[in-house]
Scaffold this motif. Structure first.
Motif, PDB file in Angstrom:
ATOM      1  N   ASP A  94       0.745  -1.284   0.026  1.00  0.00           N
ATOM      2  CA  ASP A  94       0.185   0.028  -0.034  1.00  0.00           C
ATOM      3  C   ASP A  94       0.800   1.281  -0.057  1.00  0.00           C
ATOM      4  N   HIS A 104       1.104   3.353  -2.565  1.00  0.00           N
ATOM      5  CA  HIS A 104       0.293   4.407  -3.338  1.00  0.00           C
ATOM      6  C   HIS A 104       1.549   5.470  -3.833  1.00  0.00           C
ATOM      7  N   ASP A 137      -1.400  -2.461  -4.293  1.00  0.00           N
ATOM      8  CA  ASP A 137      -1.626  -0.798  -4.239  1.00  0.00           C
ATOM      9  C   ASP A 137      -0.186  -0.336  -4.466  1.00  0.00           C
ATOM     10  N   HIS A 141      -3.712  -4.070   2.236  1.00  0.00           N
ATOM     11  CA  HIS A 141      -5.151  -3.588   1.825  1.00  0.00           C
ATOM     12  C   HIS A 141      -5.884  -2.644   3.011  1.00  0.00           C
ATOM     13  N   HIS A 175      -4.448  -1.411   5.206  1.00  0.00           N
ATOM     14  CA  HIS A 175      -3.580   0.005   5.704  1.00  0.00           C
ATOM     15  C   HIS A 175      -3.342  -0.196   7.398  1.00  0.00           C
TER      16      HIS A 175
HETATM   17 MN   LIG Z   1      -4.332   0.442  -0.619  1.00  0.00          MN
END
Ligand SMILES: [Mn+2]
Length: 211
Positions: free
Chosen positions: A8, A10, A40, A153, A155
């Motif tokens: 994650d 991003h 992600d 996922h 976080h």
């Molecule tokens: Mn995410």
């Protein structure tokens, strides 16, 4: 075997802790056998995202860790751009046989991991593992109690050694700041600290070149 799991990220998100992420990955990369980016990694599918991703790959090449990277896909919404880079090591999960047993990394959205109203992230992940053991998925290897399952996922960082279920943090602002900027390291030869969640400060302590 030394496996690092970062998730994650991003990377192209305006609030991504990009500099700190790059510091973390650069610090650990020389010591790792494989670096799993557990879904992600990207946030959007814009041209700007594509460019930033290419820059990241350039850096990975320059610092000699491009071939250590393994991307776990999340959704086309976030990780769609990855599919254009067909020569990268990539799949919908990453599974390893280690001295502590099988380790599998999955981005939770692929297996219906979500937070119900009352539940906690950790309980939701434990439940998701149980469902995987019971029902399985066609595209996944058979998962057993003995598997160490690393879910991204949500976080949220968590660590349940007894259930062998772990949650990775994220590299954008989180509900709980303790879940931010976390680097999971699995070292099956380190008896005292086989699976650890590390802050950037801990990584600097462990991996910075001492002069
Ligand atoms: Mn995410």
């Amino acid at each position: 075997m030394k496996i690092c799991v970062l998730a994650d990220v991003h990377f192209d998100h305006p609030n991504c802790y990009r500099e700190e992420f790059l510091e973390a990955i650069s610090l650990i990369a020389p010591k790792m056998d494989v670096i799993v980016l557990n879904g992600d990694f990207l946030d959007s599918t814009s041209n700007k995202t594509r460019k930033l991703f290419e820059e990241f790959l350039e850096l990975a090449k320059k610092e000699n860790f491009l071939t250590k990277l393994f991307f776990v896909r999340s959704s086309s919404h976030h990780d769609g751009v990855l599919d254009e880079f067909w020569d990268l090591a990539m799949n919908d999960y990453a599974e390893f046989s280690t001295n502590i047993g099988k380790v599998i990394c999955i981005h939770g959205n692929k297996v219906g991991l979500h937070l119900d109203e009352k539940g906690s992230e950790e309980l939701a992940a434990i439940k998701a593992k149980e469902i995987l053991i019971e029902k399985g998925r066609k595209w996944l290897p058979k998962i057993t109690q003995e598997h160490h399952v690393i879910f991204s996922h949500l976080h949220r960082k968590f660590y349940n050694e007894r259930k062998r279920v772990y949650g990775t943090g994220c590299w954008i602002p989180a509900k709980d700041r303790r879940s931010e900027k976390v680097t999971m390291i699995i070292d099956d030869e380190d008896k005292n600290d086989t699976i650890s969640n590390n802050t950037l400060a801990q990584l600097r302590e462990k991996y910075q070149q001492k002069h």
